[in-house]
Motif scaffolding. Structure first.
Motif, PDB file in Angstrom:
ATOM      1  N   GLY A   1      44.891  43.769  42.157  1.00 40.20           N
ATOM      2  CA  GLY A   1      44.378  45.052  42.614  1.00 40.20           C
ATOM      3  C   GLY A   1      45.423  46.074  43.004  1.00 40.20           C
ATOM      4  O   GLY A   1      45.075  47.134  43.543  1.00 40.20           O
TER       5      GLY A   1
ATOM      6  N   GLU B   1      36.527  50.295  45.499  1.00 41.14           N
ATOM      7  CA  GLU B   1      35.638  49.140  45.410  1.00 41.14           C
ATOM      8  C   GLU B   1      34.693  49.275  44.222  1.00 41.14           C
ATOM      9  O   GLU B   1      34.310  48.275  43.597  1.00 41.14           O
ATOM     10  CB  GLU B   1      34.857  48.984  46.711  1.00 41.14           C
ATOM     11  CG  GLU B   1      35.739  48.534  47.871  1.00 41.14           C
ATOM     12  CD  GLU B   1      35.048  48.650  49.224  1.00 41.14           C
ATOM     13  OE1 GLU B   1      34.799  47.616  49.856  1.00 41.14           O
ATOM     14  OE2 GLU B   1      34.762  49.794  49.625  1.00 41.14           O
TER      15      GLU B   1
ATOM     16  N   ALA C   1      36.046  47.768  40.956  1.00 37.65           N
ATOM     17  CA  ALA C   1      35.778  46.334  40.786  1.00 37.65           C
ATOM     18  C   ALA C   1      34.330  46.096  40.381  1.00 37.65           C
ATOM     19  O   ALA C   1      34.044  45.242  39.533  1.00 37.65           O
ATOM     20  CB  ALA C   1      36.110  45.584  42.071  1.00 37.65           C
TER      21      ALA C   1
ATOM     22  N   PHE D   1      40.549  41.596  43.238  1.00 36.47           N
ATOM     23  CA  PHE D   1      40.689  42.307  41.974  1.00 36.47           C
ATOM     24  C   PHE D   1      41.495  41.452  40.992  1.00 36.47           C
ATOM     25  O   PHE D   1      42.236  40.553  41.374  1.00 36.47           O
ATOM     26  CB  PHE D   1      41.463  43.629  42.192  1.00 36.47           C
ATOM     27  CG  PHE D   1      40.606  44.773  42.661  1.00 36.47           C
ATOM     28  CD1 PHE D   1      39.841  44.665  43.808  1.00 36.47           C
ATOM     29  CD2 PHE D   1      40.602  45.973  41.975  1.00 36.47           C
ATOM     30  CE1 PHE D   1      39.079  45.735  44.255  1.00 36.47           C
ATOM     31  CE2 PHE D   1      39.855  47.047  42.414  1.00 36.47           C
ATOM     32  CZ  PHE D   1      39.090  46.927  43.547  1.00 36.47           C
TER      33      PHE D   1
END
Length: 458
Positions: A115, A133, A136, A454
């Motif tokens: 991530g 968010e 994802a 992630f």
């Protein structure tokens, strides 16, 4: 956040693991251009404009040509991370991918953490935390509805609505705190009637967003549908018919299914998680009884319960409903599925108002499509369009609940005529919880818990 706000240039494979037609390696950071240039055999990289694509070759540490690649250039700040970003599209050989990443690391890159590209986009102000968010969620979306919800959040609709509320609250809290500086003069800057109206509006908006979480969670993770009933009623046959696949073992022997079997399908853009459970009956078999207990647990976790009734063996169906089904279906949508309609008619059964019924033949897949449509109708999920703001994230839901509680205390305080300092404390608490959603107020622990899930290349 300090460990991420550094001067490292990072790289990672951004496409799924394994062999494919092509693979994409992403590079981001202040030294992205010179590092890639040191391994680039082609047009002058330093002269390339942003958002342009170029064909060239990449060499390894020894200067040997590794692969012919397509290079895409995104110059800061007009890139996903806000830094210089280069994307190298190479042939999809696993060996080439590994060698390409290795030569970039040898040239000065660091392998990205999970991530980290998205986290840098957040740290550099390209996106807020709720949008990060949503990245994802978009990658993980597995239905049209979950895709639309994630896209709406990534575009900032949720963030902009929260920011509008925060801006208005900040104005009032600043006026209230200004009053504290003039407490001896008994001056009032913040109109209490206007503040009451605003607090009521915010309470309604926050409550509505929090209430959308149940539907949002179902859209994101799938609507859980438990298939229950007596042994040999046709539950496994129904699961196979709904899925269009021989997912569960079908047998005339009672008690064949002793554990739960789960699978998913998408109907009208909505993901459903179907759960085939062990047949419910009185049994002395310890293993079977454990399966029956799990059946009850799945019923209580489901949003929709399909109670499969065998039309050919329905003598005690009313008693079966009263003692084994109804106690575990309270608060859930129940559909009574009269199975084996090709052999016998559905039995008479007294059911509470609102319980839906349907007759099918799972074996011949007769009226199974009609059952699918009924399940969609009973799920009653909201229509997700470009303007929909639906909460799908448990962290956001918890923050909204706490913000609602804080603004509720503000309203109580206004009714009781509390002093400005006490009102200010609750307003600031509401602002805090709303700010944690978008990342205006956050901690490194929160960021770590979000981005560690992630994939590395995102």
């Amino acid at each position: 956040m300090t460990q991420y706000l550094n001067t490292d240039t990072i790289c990672a494979i951004s496409t799924p693991q394994g062999t494919g037609g092509i693979a994409v390696v992403r590079v981001s950071g202040p030294e992205a251009l010179p590092i890639v240039a040191s391994r680039w055999n082609g047009a002058d990289l330093t002269a390339m404009a942003s958002h342009t694509v170029h064909l060239g070759k990449i060499t390894d540490t020894a200067g040997q040509i590794l692969d012919e690649v397509v290079l895409t250039v995104f110059r800061a700040p007009h890139s996903f991370t806000g830094e210089d970003v280069l994307e190298l599209s190479c042939h999809g050989s696993v060996w080439i991918q590994q060698q390409l990443v290795g030569t970039l690391i040898d040239a000065g890159c660091r392998l990205a953490m999970p991530g980290e590209f998205t986290r840098r986009a957040f740290a550099n102000g390209r996106i807020d935390l709720s949008q990060a968010e949503a990245v994802a969620d978009l990658i993980a979306s597995n239905s049209a509805a979950s895709h639309r919800v994630a896209m709406n959040q990534m575009r900032g609709r949720f963030s902009s609505e929260l920011q509008h509320l925060r801006d208005r609250l900040l104005r009032f809290v600043s006026l209230i705190e200004l009053e504290l500086d003039f407490s001896e003069e008994d001056v009032t800057f913040a109109d209490r009637g206007e503040l009451t109206a605003l607090a009521s509006e915010i309470q309604a908006v926050v409550s509505g967003l929090a209430q959308s979480f149940q539907a949002g969670n179902a859209i994101k993770n799938g609507v859980p549908v438990a298939i229950v009933g007596a042994t040999n009623a046709g539950k496994s046959s129904l699961l196979n018919a709904l899925l269009g696949d021989e997912r569960a073992l079908v047998s005339d022997i009672h008690g064949t299914t002793r554990d739960v079997i789960e699978d998913t399908i998408t109907v009208q853009g909505i993901l459903f998680r179907f759960i085939d459970t062990a047949g419910i009956r009185q049994s002395a078999d310890t293993i079977e009884q454990m399966g029956i207990e799990r059946s009850y647990a799945k019923m209580e976790q489901a949003q929709i319960v399909l109670w499969v009734v065998d039309n050919t063996a329905a003598a005690d169906v009313s008693q079966h409903y009263a003692t084994l089904i109804e106690p575990h279906c309270r608060g859930r949508q129940l559909i009574v599925v009269f199975n084996k309609a090709d052999v016998a008619a559905a039995p008479a059964l007294s059911l509470p108002h609102g319980v839906r019924t349907i007759s099918i033949s799972a074996h011949h897949e007769s009226d199974v499509n009609r059952l699918r449509q009924l399940i969609v109708q009973v799920a009653a999920l909201p229509t997700v369009d470009d303007n929909a703001v639906i909460v799908t994230n448990a962290r956001h839901y918890q923050a909204l609940v706490r913000a609602g509680q804080a603004i509720g205390r503000v309203l109580d305080g206004l009714r009781q005529g509390l002093s400005g300092d006490l009102l200010s404390q609750d307003i600031r608490e509401c602002l805090h919880h709303l700010g944690t959603i978008t990342g205006q107020i956050t901690t490194d622990a929160i960021l770590q818990s979000i981005f560690q899930n992630f994939c590395v290349g995102k």
